[in-house]
Motif scaffolding. Structure first.
Motif, mmCIF file in Angstrom:
data_model
loop_
_atom_site.group_PDB
_atom_site.id
_atom_site.type_symbol
_atom_site.label_atom_id
_atom_site.label_comp_id
_atom_site.label_asym_id
_atom_site.label_seq_id
_atom_site.Cartn_x
_atom_site.Cartn_y
_atom_site.Cartn_z
ATOM 1 N N ASP A 251 0.827 -1.212 0.000
ATOM 2 C CA ASP A 251 0.000 0.000 0.000
ATOM 3 C C ASP A 251 0.859 1.260 0.000
ATOM 4 N N GLU B 37 0.713 4.279 -2.833
ATOM 5 C CA GLU B 37 0.567 5.696 -2.538
ATOM 6 C C GLU B 37 1.660 6.527 -3.195
ATOM 7 N N ASP C 75 -9.754 5.782 -2.251
ATOM 8 C CA ASP C 75 -9.894 5.891 -0.794
ATOM 9 C C ASP C 75 -10.842 4.822 -0.262
ATOM 10 N N ASN D 108 -9.052 1.533 -0.147
ATOM 11 C CA ASN D 108 -8.179 1.442 1.020
ATOM 12 C C ASN D 108 -8.972 1.098 2.276
ATOM 13 N N SER E 50 -10.176 -2.553 2.068
ATOM 14 C CA SER E 50 -9.048 -3.481 2.185
ATOM 15 C C SER E 50 -8.542 -3.578 3.613
ATOM 16 N N ASP E 51 -8.707 -2.506 4.387
ATOM 17 C CA ASP E 51 -8.262 -2.505 5.781
ATOM 18 C C ASP E 51 -9.261 -3.160 6.721
ATOM 19 N N ALA F 287 -4.592 -2.808 -1.581
ATOM 20 C CA ALA F 287 -5.842 -2.047 -1.519
ATOM 21 C C ALA F 287 -6.624 -2.090 -2.824
#
Length: 341
Positions: A71, A75, A112, A115, A118-119, A326
């Motif tokens: 990740d 970014e 976003d 992310n 995925s978290d 992500a």
């Protein structure tokens, strides 16, 4: 078969809990820092030092550790490359019709959201377990539809406005072929007053109906005329792409437009194909680079099929990620066409 799959999903809950308990071993308790791209250089020499300092032992701990590194790279990557082409590799006419797009707020919002999803650790573990059970008798598309995961993103509303030259809620009818879960269709729908969709996967058809779209039968959509027909990332995922091209041409109004998207470099793959996931009809796309293949799509496929390219662009074909990273992406080339006079 779908009902049996639902029963299997419910029965796998105990297995899910047992797996989570097994993964949460002492390795996860080790202290390794939360990802911060401000303090690590994913592509530089510090990566080796970072890896040597922190060695998580548990399976889940290692997965989280590797995800943090991946990740971080996502970014820091140069997203402008998603939209860039080497114009010297395409014919002059294609240079004139190329539309250069950029990463905008709607695309960033999708990333976003990727992310955030995925978290969601427990959800991602659950998806991994269910996928491993269902993949023996369901396609990946069906599994994604049942789990409500794997949404795709091609273009934002500002991108669509530039590509199609349409205004919001402009009078007109759209047909979106192979619409998946409808997320991409939802962006397109803002520019039309009537929207129709098709989809082979039954779980995805359910998802489309939940979004309020009128779902047509895959063999029953060409008996009427549409202002725009979108065929996004379908020609490389179907058995008979030439058959679809012919039906799209017949379904367009005289001043209508067709949108075609293809992942390049070209690698056709057909779920449930009897020829080892290869299509019955092979598209003669030539060239080594994306630009060369894009030119081949125009000269060898679209123009002979009766379509003239009025605008085209390169965008990322984005997909929600998983426990490993992500999001995922492929290079997508979108062609906006009209019927050849």
């Amino acid at each position: 078969m779908i009902v049996e799959a639902s029963v299997l999903v419910a029965a796998s809950v105990p297995l899910f809990l047992l797996t989570v308990m097994t993964y949460f071993d002492s390795g996860l308790q080790q202290s390794f820092p939360i990802r911060s791209c401000e303090h690590c250089d994913c592509e530089g020499s510090q990566t080796a030092n970072f890896r040597s300092m922190f060695r998580p032992r548990g399976a889940l701990a290692r997965a989280l550790y590797n995800k943090q590194l991946m990740d971080c790279q996502l970014e820091q990557m140069d997203h402008t490359k998603w939209y860039h082409i080497d114009a010297s590799q395409v014919p002059p006419e294609m240079r004139r019709t190329f539309l250069s797009l950029t990463l905008d707020d709607e695309t960033r919002q999708f990333l976003d959201n990727c992310n955030e999803k995925s978290d969601a650790l427990l959800t991602q573990i659950w998806h991994s377990i269910v996928k491993s059970l269902l993949r023996w008798f369901l396609t990946q598309t069906d599994i994604n539809g049942l789990l409500g995961r794997g949404s795709m993103f091609v273009f934002s509303k500002p991108h669509i406005r530039q590509l199609l030259g349409r205004s919001l809620a402009e009078e007109g009818e759209l047909l979106d072929l192979g619409a998946g879960d409808g997320l991409i269709t939802q962006n397109l729908a803002n520019f039309f007053t009537k929207v129709y969709v098709t989809e082979v996967s039954r779980p995805m058809r359910w998802a489309l109906k939940k979004r309020g779209f009128q779902v047509l039968e895959v063999d029953g959509w060409s008996d009427r005329k549409y202002d725009v027909v979108s065929c996004l990332n379908l020609l490389d995922r179907c058995d008979r792409p030439y058959h679809i091209l012919n039906r799209v041409r017949q379904a367009l109004k005289p001043n209508g437009k067709a949108i075609f998207a293809l992942v390049l470099p070209f690698q056709p793959y057909v779920e449930n194909s009897g020829k080892g996931n290869q299509p019955m009809e092979v598209l003669p796309i030539q060239g080594l680079t994306l630009e060369q293949q894009a030119a081949s799509v125009v000269s060898n496929i679209l123009e002979p099929a009766g379509f003239t390219v009025v605008r085209w662009s390169k965008l990322p074909y984005l997909c929600e990620g998983d426990l490993h990273q992500a999001y995922y992406w492929l290079d997508d080339v979108v062609f906006v066409t009209r019927l050849t006079s």
